[in-house]
Design a protein around this motif. Structure first.
Motif, PDB file in Angstrom:
ATOM      1  N   PRO A  87      78.993 133.302 -46.460  1.00 32.53           N
ATOM      2  CA  PRO A  87      78.517 131.967 -46.863  1.00 32.53           C
ATOM      3  C   PRO A  87      79.556 130.870 -46.628  1.00 32.53           C
ATOM      4  CG  PRO A  87      77.813 133.593 -48.458  1.00 32.53           C
ATOM      5  CD  PRO A  87      78.715 134.312 -47.489  1.00 32.53           C
ATOM      6  N   ASP A  88      80.842 131.197 -46.763  1.00 30.38           N
ATOM      7  CA  ASP A  88      81.896 130.207 -46.535  1.00 30.38           C
ATOM      8  C   ASP A  88      82.010 129.786 -45.081  1.00 30.38           C
ATOM      9  OD1 ASP A  88      84.358 131.332 -49.030  1.00 30.38           O
ATOM     10  OD2 ASP A  88      82.536 130.120 -49.185  1.00 30.38           O
ATOM     11  N   ASP A  89      81.342 130.484 -44.182  1.00 30.01           N
ATOM     12  CA  ASP A  89      81.335 130.086 -42.767  1.00 30.01           C
ATOM     13  C   ASP A  89      80.309 128.994 -42.490  1.00 30.01           C
ATOM     14  OD1 ASP A  89      81.759 133.550 -41.989  1.00 30.01           O
ATOM     15  OD2 ASP A  89      83.307 131.994 -41.978  1.00 30.01           O
ATOM     16  N   VAL A 115      98.900 127.687 -28.896  1.00 31.21           N
ATOM     17  CA  VAL A 115      97.699 127.094 -28.328  1.00 31.21           C
ATOM     18  C   VAL A 115      97.618 125.650 -28.826  1.00 31.21           C
ATOM     19  CG1 VAL A 115      95.189 127.274 -28.080  1.00 31.21           C
ATOM     20  CG2 VAL A 115      96.541 129.340 -28.486  1.00 31.21           C
ATOM     21  N   PRO A 116      97.228 124.696 -27.972  1.00 26.74           N
ATOM     22  CA  PRO A 116      97.092 123.319 -28.449  1.00 26.74           C
ATOM     23  C   PRO A 116      96.222 123.213 -29.694  1.00 26.74           C
ATOM     24  CG  PRO A 116      96.892 123.359 -26.069  1.00 26.74           C
ATOM     25  CD  PRO A 116      96.943 124.794 -26.515  1.00 26.74           C
ATOM     26  N   ASP A 117      96.609 122.303 -30.592  1.00 29.70           N
ATOM     27  CA  ASP A 117      95.808 122.118 -31.801  1.00 29.70           C
ATOM     28  C   ASP A 117      95.130 120.755 -31.845  1.00 29.70           C
ATOM     29  OD1 ASP A 117      98.369 121.230 -34.321  1.00 29.70           O
ATOM     30  OD2 ASP A 117      97.760 120.263 -32.461  1.00 29.70           O
ATOM     31  N   THR A 118      95.294 119.956 -30.799  1.00 23.79           N
ATOM     32  CA  THR A 118      94.683 118.625 -30.742  1.00 23.79           C
ATOM     33  C   THR A 118      93.835 118.524 -29.483  1.00 23.79           C
ATOM     34  OG1 THR A 118      96.621 117.719 -31.865  1.00 23.79           O
ATOM     35  CG2 THR A 118      95.134 116.157 -30.793  1.00 23.79           C
ATOM     36  N   TYR A 119      92.557 118.201 -29.671  1.00 22.89           N
ATOM     37  CA  TYR A 119      91.611 118.264 -28.564  1.00 22.89           C
ATOM     38  C   TYR A 119      91.005 116.900 -28.277  1.00 22.89           C
ATOM     39  CZ  TYR A 119      92.384 123.161 -28.512  1.00 22.89           C
ATOM     40  OH  TYR A 119      93.007 124.382 -28.381  1.00 22.89           O
ATOM     41  N   HIS A 120      90.971 116.574 -27.002  1.00 24.14           N
ATOM     42  CA  HIS A 120      90.574 115.230 -26.590  1.00 24.14           C
ATOM     43  C   HIS A 120      89.058 115.067 -26.493  1.00 24.14           C
ATOM     44  CE1 HIS A 120      91.262 111.326 -24.798  1.00 24.14           C
ATOM     45  NE2 HIS A 120      90.443 111.633 -23.809  1.00 24.14           N
ATOM     46  N   TYR A 121      88.378 116.108 -26.061  1.00 23.64           N
ATOM     47  CA  TYR A 121      86.935 116.013 -25.829  1.00 23.64           C
ATOM     48  C   TYR A 121      86.186 116.863 -26.857  1.00 23.64           C
ATOM     49  CZ  TYR A 121      88.547 114.170 -21.390  1.00 23.64           C
ATOM     50  OH  TYR A 121      89.169 113.417 -20.426  1.00 23.64           O
ATOM     51  N   TRP A 122      85.115 116.277 -27.398  1.00 22.73           N
ATOM     52  CA  TRP A 122      84.343 116.931 -28.455  1.00 22.73           C
ATOM     53  C   TRP A 122      82.859 116.905 -28.110  1.00 22.73           C
ATOM     54  CZ3 TRP A 122      86.147 118.586 -33.443  1.00 22.73           C
ATOM     55  CH2 TRP A 122      87.538 118.529 -33.570  1.00 22.73           C
ATOM     56  N   GLY A 123      82.167 117.982 -28.477  1.00 21.90           N
ATOM     57  CA  GLY A 123      80.722 118.026 -28.375  1.00 21.90           C
ATOM     58  C   GLY A 123      80.079 117.542 -29.658  1.00 21.90           C
ATOM     59  N   GLN A 124      78.753 117.651 -29.711  1.00 25.38           N
ATOM     60  CA  GLN A 124      78.006 117.079 -30.828  1.00 25.38           C
ATOM     61  C   GLN A 124      77.906 118.018 -32.019  1.00 25.38           C
ATOM     62  OE1 GLN A 124      76.670 118.811 -28.564  1.00 25.38           O
ATOM     63  NE2 GLN A 124      75.035 119.979 -29.532  1.00 25.38           N
ATOM     64  N   GLY A 125      78.237 119.271 -31.837  1.00 20.91           N
ATOM     65  CA  GLY A 125      78.210 120.220 -32.947  1.00 20.91           C
ATOM     66  C   GLY A 125      76.896 120.983 -33.046  1.00 20.91           C
ATOM     67  N   THR A 126      77.005 122.166 -33.610  1.00 17.73           N
ATOM     68  CA  THR A 126      75.827 122.990 -33.879  1.00 17.73           C
ATOM     69  C   THR A 126      75.973 123.558 -35.282  1.00 17.73           C
ATOM     70  OG1 THR A 126      74.466 124.827 -33.036  1.00 17.73           O
ATOM     71  CG2 THR A 126      76.854 125.074 -32.826  1.00 17.73           C
ATOM     72  N   LEU A 127      74.877 123.544 -36.046  1.00 17.91           N
ATOM     73  CA  LEU A 127      74.931 123.890 -37.461  1.00 17.91           C
ATOM     74  C   LEU A 127      74.763 125.386 -37.659  1.00 17.91           C
ATOM     75  CD1 LEU A 127      75.131 122.776 -40.347  1.00 17.91           C
ATOM     76  CD2 LEU A 127      72.634 122.577 -40.335  1.00 17.91           C
ATOM     77  N   VAL A 128      75.651 125.952 -38.442  1.00 11.49           N
ATOM     78  CA  VAL A 128      75.583 127.359 -38.841  1.00 11.49           C
ATOM     79  C   VAL A 128      75.420 127.419 -40.354  1.00 11.49           C
ATOM     80  CG1 VAL A 128      76.843 129.542 -38.980  1.00 11.49           C
ATOM     81  CG2 VAL A 128      76.952 128.160 -36.887  1.00 11.49           C
ATOM     82  N   THR A 129      74.382 128.109 -40.796  1.00 11.29           N
ATOM     83  CA  THR A 129      74.133 128.267 -42.230  1.00 11.29           C
ATOM     84  C   THR A 129      74.058 129.756 -42.542  1.00 11.29           C
ATOM     85  OG1 THR A 129      72.881 126.202 -42.286  1.00 11.29           O
ATOM     86  CG2 THR A 129      72.603 127.706 -44.141  1.00 11.29           C
ATOM     87  N   VAL A 130      74.895 130.189 -43.478  1.00  8.00           N
ATOM     88  CA  VAL A 130      74.918 131.594 -43.887  1.00  8.00           C
ATOM     89  C   VAL A 130      74.531 131.646 -45.349  1.00  8.00           C
ATOM     90  CG1 VAL A 130      76.252 133.719 -44.000  1.00  8.00           C
ATOM     91  CG2 VAL A 130      76.781 131.988 -42.246  1.00  8.00           C
ATOM     92  N   SER A 131      73.377 132.226 -45.609  1.00 10.02           N
ATOM     93  CA  SER A 131      72.860 132.220 -46.971  1.00 10.02           C
ATOM     94  C   SER A 131      71.897 133.375 -47.159  1.00 10.02           C
ATOM     95  CB  SER A 131      72.147 130.898 -47.249  1.00 10.02           C
ATOM     96  OG  SER A 131      71.505 130.929 -48.504  1.00 10.02           O
ATOM     97  N   SER A 132      71.897 133.928 -48.372  1.00 15.50           N
ATOM     98  CA  SER A 132      70.941 134.982 -48.682  1.00 15.50           C
ATOM     99  C   SER A 132      69.697 134.389 -49.332  1.00 15.50           C
ATOM    100  CB  SER A 132      71.581 136.025 -49.595  1.00 15.50           C
ATOM    101  OG  SER A 132      72.096 135.411 -50.752  1.00 15.50           O
TER     102      SER A 132
END
Length: 132
Positions: A87-89, A115-132
């Motif tokens: 669920p925390d994911d 590994v680099p920790d700062t990123y220049h290009y970003w996408g719009q995101g995708t939602l992940v829901t973990v629930s019982s």
């Protein structure tokens, strides 16, 4: 540069999901890529990152051993395999990329890898829901 993430959804705890990201407008072999996630009201978290040559990795302690990041340079795609989801994911997951040659930002360190920790290009995101 455009990043298009997909593969999110609603699953039960213990399930798996595979997020995909198409990166267009760049030669992906020259870019480090990463997946970040954010929950409303909380700080954005770096989840998994991979260097441009796919030899170095970073995983957040909370996902190490459960998530796997990979790159397919030939098809300009990268993936985040998420197993044993908790669920925390639950969060919106963002695909990111940054050119590694000439990178002057800071780094994630894990098991002798950087590994680099700062990123220049970003996408719009995708939602992940973990629930019982």
């Amino acid at each position: 540069v455009q990043l298009q993430a997909s593969g999110g959804g609603s699953v039960q705890p213990g399930a798996s999901l595979r997020l995909s990201c198409v990166v267009s407008g760049v030669t992906l072999a020259d870019y480090a890529v990463g997946w970040f996630r954010q929950v409303p009201g909380k700080e954005r978290e770096g989840v998994a990152c991979i260097s441009s040559d796919s030899r170095s990795f970073y995983y957040a302690p909370s996902v190490k051993g459960r998530f796997t990041i990979s790159k397919d340079n030939a098809n300009n795609m990268n993936f985040l395999q998420m197993d044993t989801l908790k669920p925390d994911d639950t969060a919106r997951y963002y695909c990111t990329a940054t050119r590694q040659e000439g990178y002057t930002g800071s780094y994630y360190y894990m098991d002798g890898q950087i590994v680099p920790d700062t990123y220049h290009y970003w996408g719009q995101g995708t939602l992940v829901t973990v629930s019982s």
